[in-house]
Design a protein around this motif. Sequence first.
Motif, short mmCIF file in Angstrom:
data_model
loop_
_atom_site.label_atom_id
_atom_site.label_comp_id
_atom_site.label_asym_id
_atom_site.label_seq_id
_atom_site.Cartn_x
_atom_site.Cartn_y
_atom_site.Cartn_z
N THR A 1 0.84 -1.21 0.00
CA THR A 1 0.00 0.00 0.00
C THR A 1 0.87 1.25 0.00
O THR A 1 1.74 1.42 0.85
CB THR A 1 -0.92 0.00 1.23
N HIS A 2 0.61 2.10 -1.00
CA HIS A 2 1.32 3.38 -1.10
C HIS A 2 0.28 4.45 -1.39
O HIS A 2 -0.52 4.31 -2.33
CB HIS A 2 2.35 3.33 -2.24
N PRO A 3 0.23 5.52 -0.60
CA PRO A 3 -0.85 6.51 -0.74
C PRO A 3 -0.95 7.14 -2.12
O PRO A 3 -2.05 7.38 -2.62
CB PRO A 3 -0.51 7.56 0.34
N PHE A 4 0.19 7.41 -2.76
CA PHE A 4 0.14 8.05 -4.08
C PHE A 4 -0.27 7.04 -5.16
O PHE A 4 -1.17 7.30 -5.96
CB PHE A 4 1.49 8.67 -4.43
N LEU A 5 0.39 5.88 -5.18
CA LEU A 5 0.07 4.87 -6.19
C LEU A 5 -1.38 4.41 -6.06
O LEU A 5 -2.05 4.13 -7.06
CB LEU A 5 1.00 3.67 -6.05
N GLY A 6 -1.88 4.37 -4.81
CA GLY A 6 -3.24 3.93 -4.58
C GLY A 6 -4.30 4.82 -5.20
O GLY A 6 -5.44 4.39 -5.42
N LYS A 7 -3.95 6.06 -5.50
CA LYS A 7 -4.89 6.97 -6.14
C LYS A 7 -5.12 6.62 -7.61
O LYS A 7 -6.16 6.96 -8.18
CB LYS A 7 -4.37 8.41 -6.05
N TYR A 8 -4.15 5.97 -8.22
CA TYR A 8 -4.21 5.76 -9.67
C TYR A 8 -4.20 4.28 -10.09
O TYR A 8 -4.64 3.96 -11.19
CB TYR A 8 -3.01 6.44 -10.34
N LEU A 9 -3.69 3.40 -9.22
CA LEU A 9 -3.56 1.99 -9.57
C LEU A 9 -4.22 1.11 -8.53
O LEU A 9 -4.19 1.43 -7.34
CB LEU A 9 -2.07 1.60 -9.67
N PRO A 10 -4.83 -0.01 -8.96
CA PRO A 10 -5.37 -0.94 -7.97
C PRO A 10 -4.25 -1.62 -7.20
O PRO A 10 -3.11 -1.69 -7.68
CB PRO A 10 -6.14 -1.95 -8.84
N LEU A 11 -4.56 -2.12 -6.03
CA LEU A 11 -3.58 -2.87 -5.25
C LEU A 11 -3.18 -4.11 -6.05
O LEU A 11 -4.04 -4.78 -6.62
CB LEU A 11 -4.18 -3.28 -3.91
N PRO A 12 -1.89 -4.40 -6.14
CA PRO A 12 -1.46 -5.57 -6.92
C PRO A 12 -2.12 -6.85 -6.43
O PRO A 12 -2.35 -7.03 -5.23
CB PRO A 12 0.05 -5.61 -6.67
N LYS A 13 -2.41 -7.73 -7.37
CA LYS A 13 -3.01 -9.01 -7.02
C LYS A 13 -1.96 -9.92 -6.39
O LYS A 13 -0.83 -10.01 -6.86
CB LYS A 13 -3.59 -9.68 -8.27
#
Length: 261
Positions: free
Chosen positions: A20-32
């Motif tokens: 979980t990363h706050p910036f990446l979470g805005k644009y990408l789903p959590l990796p499977k």
Amino acid sequence: MQDIYVKLAKMKIALEEKLTHPFLGKYLPLPKIDEDKLLLFCAIFDEIDLSEELKESYILTAMLVQIALDTHDDVTTHNNINSTEFVQRQLTVLAGDYFSGLYYFMLSEVKDFKMVRTLAVAIKQINEHKIRLYHDDEVNIQSIMDSLLIVETALFQRVAEHFNLDRWKLISTKFLIYKRLSHEKFQIENESNIPENQKYKGMFSGNYLKRVCNMYFEETSSLLESGFLKTPAIKNLLHKRLQSIRFYETLHYKKTVEEGL
């Protein structure tokens, strides 16, 4: 059996926290998270005489390597994309690099430099064979099978070798190549358009994949029943997962035949 389910659930939560990363979470789903691969790593480290804390560190590290490799696979190669898709492509590359940095950081904490080399060798092998699969025009069935095997199993082979667990090297290889080929079979039978970077799928026939899937299923089942697994609950869960993959493979095959495809 309940203990292994609890352990897997705790490991998955720990992984999600790392990912979980706050910036990446805005644009990408959590990796499977591939739960079968998580289960196999838990099974491998169940055989090793280490503290539970150290086992968890190794399992999380190995899974982060796997997720970083999988994330880079999600990077699109299309030329005609809009600005939103371009940003997502760039962030997907950065996400894969970020996850790579996480596993190096974790290994630095346990100070296992030999494991760094072990994982680096596996990553090198996997990327070399991905290049062969996706970009080499001069391939045949055998070279495709060899590359698929390395892509799916090299990480597990190298980790098992690192701890001198040859039996787990074998069983993880059989299990994972069966799972990958079953997935390839489903895609070929059910998807009309093969992605541009997966033209190797055109080399496979349904009958060929059906035959090799049957072979790897039987070999994996035999290994699970051979009695070498330390923990019966892990053996039962692996067998259950194997049967589940087989069920969906058979279900989709029957549907394809009924529809005359």
